[in-house]
Design a protein around this motif. Structure first.
Motif, PDB file in Angstrom:
ATOM      1  N   HIS A 129       0.830  -1.200   0.000  1.00  0.00           N
ATOM      2  CA  HIS A 129       0.000   0.000   0.000  1.00  0.00           C
ATOM      3  C   HIS A 129       0.869   1.256   0.000  1.00  0.00           C
ATOM      4  O   HIS A 129       1.812   1.363   0.790  1.00  0.00           O
ATOM      5  N   ALA A 131       0.565   5.684  -0.322  1.00  0.00           N
ATOM      6  CA  ALA A 131      -0.247   6.907  -0.370  1.00  0.00           C
ATOM      7  C   ALA A 131       0.317   7.779  -1.490  1.00  0.00           C
ATOM      8  O   ALA A 131       1.513   8.088  -1.494  1.00  0.00           O
ATOM      9  N   TYR A 154      -0.684  14.152   5.830  1.00  0.00           N
ATOM     10  CA  TYR A 154      -1.288  12.831   6.018  1.00  0.00           C
ATOM     11  C   TYR A 154      -0.468  12.004   6.994  1.00  0.00           C
ATOM     12  O   TYR A 154      -1.010  11.377   7.912  1.00  0.00           O
ATOM     13  N   ASN A 159      -5.164  11.902   9.120  1.00  0.00           N
ATOM     14  CA  ASN A 159      -5.526  10.558   8.696  1.00  0.00           C
ATOM     15  C   ASN A 159      -6.562  10.014   9.664  1.00  0.00           C
ATOM     16  O   ASN A 159      -6.810  10.597  10.722  1.00  0.00           O
ATOM     17  N   SER A 160      -7.185   8.901   9.320  1.00  0.00           N
ATOM     18  CA  SER A 160      -8.297   8.374  10.112  1.00  0.00           C
ATOM     19  C   SER A 160      -7.887   7.910  11.501  1.00  0.00           C
ATOM     20  O   SER A 160      -8.736   7.759  12.371  1.00  0.00           O
ATOM     21  N   HIS A 198       0.940  -0.563   9.256  1.00  0.00           N
ATOM     22  CA  HIS A 198      -0.269  -0.002   8.664  1.00  0.00           C
ATOM     23  C   HIS A 198      -0.598  -0.604   7.305  1.00  0.00           C
ATOM     24  O   HIS A 198      -1.553  -0.177   6.655  1.00  0.00           O
ATOM     25  N   GLN A 201      -4.190  -2.467   7.223  1.00  0.00           N
ATOM     26  CA  GLN A 201      -5.320  -1.540   7.301  1.00  0.00           C
ATOM     27  C   GLN A 201      -4.794  -0.108   7.200  1.00  0.00           C
ATOM     28  O   GLN A 201      -4.617   0.567   8.211  1.00  0.00           O
ATOM     29  N   PRO A 203      -4.440   3.688   7.204  1.00  0.00           N
ATOM     30  CA  PRO A 203      -5.261   4.826   7.629  1.00  0.00           C
ATOM     31  C   PRO A 203      -5.689   5.643   6.412  1.00  0.00           C
ATOM     32  O   PRO A 203      -4.898   5.870   5.493  1.00  0.00           O
ATOM     33  N   GLN A 204      -6.916   6.088   6.408  1.00  0.00           N
ATOM     34  CA  GLN A 204      -7.434   6.839   5.275  1.00  0.00           C
ATOM     35  C   GLN A 204      -7.087   8.318   5.402  1.00  0.00           C
ATOM     36  O   GLN A 204      -7.150   8.890   6.492  1.00  0.00           O
ATOM     37  N   TYR A 206      -7.491  12.392   5.079  1.00  0.00           N
ATOM     38  CA  TYR A 206      -8.549  13.393   5.045  1.00  0.00           C
ATOM     39  C   TYR A 206      -8.526  14.162   3.733  1.00  0.00           C
ATOM     40  O   TYR A 206      -9.552  14.658   3.272  1.00  0.00           O
ATOM     41  N   VAL A 211      -4.601   9.330  -2.502  1.00  0.00           N
ATOM     42  CA  VAL A 211      -5.241   8.042  -2.740  1.00  0.00           C
ATOM     43  C   VAL A 211      -4.350   6.928  -2.203  1.00  0.00           C
ATOM     44  O   VAL A 211      -3.137   6.928  -2.446  1.00  0.00           O
ATOM     45  N   ILE A 212      -4.953   6.000  -1.476  1.00  0.00           N
ATOM     46  CA  ILE A 212      -4.223   4.812  -1.035  1.00  0.00           C
ATOM     47  C   ILE A 212      -4.365   3.765  -2.123  1.00  0.00           C
ATOM     48  O   ILE A 212      -5.468   3.346  -2.457  1.00  0.00           O
TER      49      ILE A 212
END
Length: 279
Positions: A129, A131, A154, A159-160, A198, A201, A203-204, A206, A211-212
């Motif tokens: 993954h 970003a 980010y 981030n989430s 990470h 999962q 982190p998304q 904001y 884009v991940i």
């Protein structure tokens, strides 16, 4: 998701960092922004924050760092907004742990040498993954600068998880060229590999333009070089690498990766050019 191709399979656009605190082309990178401690700022000379008297003495550390970068960036037609104060401070505080930074894992497949000199390496990178953000500013250098700063937000908190994610190396930019390797596209993709903790999962962000993406496993041919990264040096490194490969046609011909490992403020910082093997 296709964003002009931000994946390791070979379809993005990009560039690199600078030579001084911000190089002559106005590039600010994550490593730039984290590299300046309070002591370094006071010793920076020529515009040192220590010389600005009582106004600067009243500011806290994050304000000092922000002010420094705003002053440097302004001379390169780059604006560093006030909301960068916290990310800059976070990365500066993390500076003590730089030697323990997580490196993107790979398997070395081949090392080509001649007369004791390493020419290039062939490596395999697993799926992972990343970003990514693609920028299209007025200039190539501005795109790099603003892309890095948004990725930095980010990483630091936007981030989430609402937490600092940690740095990985290298930070990469994806370079798209014409068939003759003489012109670099103005579109710039900046990409950050998510730390191992990470990857399962991510982190998304904001920021809706970050884009991940899952980049597929890739085989790359890589050659190290030192010094600044700008349009001229990148083109030179691409052409030099193409001459070294026995069969350059086995690699993607119009998309390359520039990987940065060392703080761009260092005069002999470490970079690599990556050629992506066709799949």
């Amino acid at each position: 998701m296709d964003r002009g191709g931000c994946q390791m399979s070979g379809g993005g656009g990009g560039g690199g960092g600078g030579g001084d605190a911000i190089d002559q082309h106005g590039m600010i990178t994550l490593e730039d922004l984290e590299s300046f401690s309070e002591d370094q700022l006071s010793d920076s000379g020529n515009g040192s924050l220590e010389e600005e008297g009582e106004t600067m003495e009243a500011e806290d550390g994050s304000d000092r760092l922000l002010h420094y970068w705003q002053e440097v960036a302004r001379g390169h037609q780059v604006e560093v907004s006030a909301d960068m104060a916290e990310p800059i401070q976070q990365l500066s505080s993390d500076n003590q742990g730089r030697s323990q930074r997580e490196h993107i894992p790979f398997t070395l497949l081949l090392r080509k040498e001649k007369c004791g000199e390493q020419l290039y390496e062939k490596r395999h990178y697993e799926k992972g993954h990343w970003a990514c953000i693609t920028m299209r500013e007025d200039t190539y250098e501005q795109s790099i600068c603003y892309g890095f700063m948004r990725i930095m937000r980010y990483i630091c908190q936007q981030n989430s998880l609402g937490d600092y994610l940690g740095m990985t190396l290298p930070i990469v930019t994806i370079v798209r060229t014409d068939e003759n390797h003489s012109v670099i596209s103005q579109d710039v993709t900046v990409a950050y590999y998510l730390p191992i903790e990470h990857q399962a999962q991510p982190p998304q962000p904001y920021d809706g333009e970050i884009v991940i993406e899952v980049w597929p496993a890739a085989t790359v041919y890589t050659r190290g070089f030192t010094g600044p990264t700008n349009e001229v040096t990148i083109i030179n490194q691409i052409n030099a690498m193409a001459e070294l490969l026995d069969s350059p046609g086995m690699c993607v011909n119009n998309s390359f990766i520039v990987a940065g490992y060392t703080n761009p403020a260092h005069s002999n910082r470490e970079n690599e050019i990556w050629f992506l093997e066709r799949r």
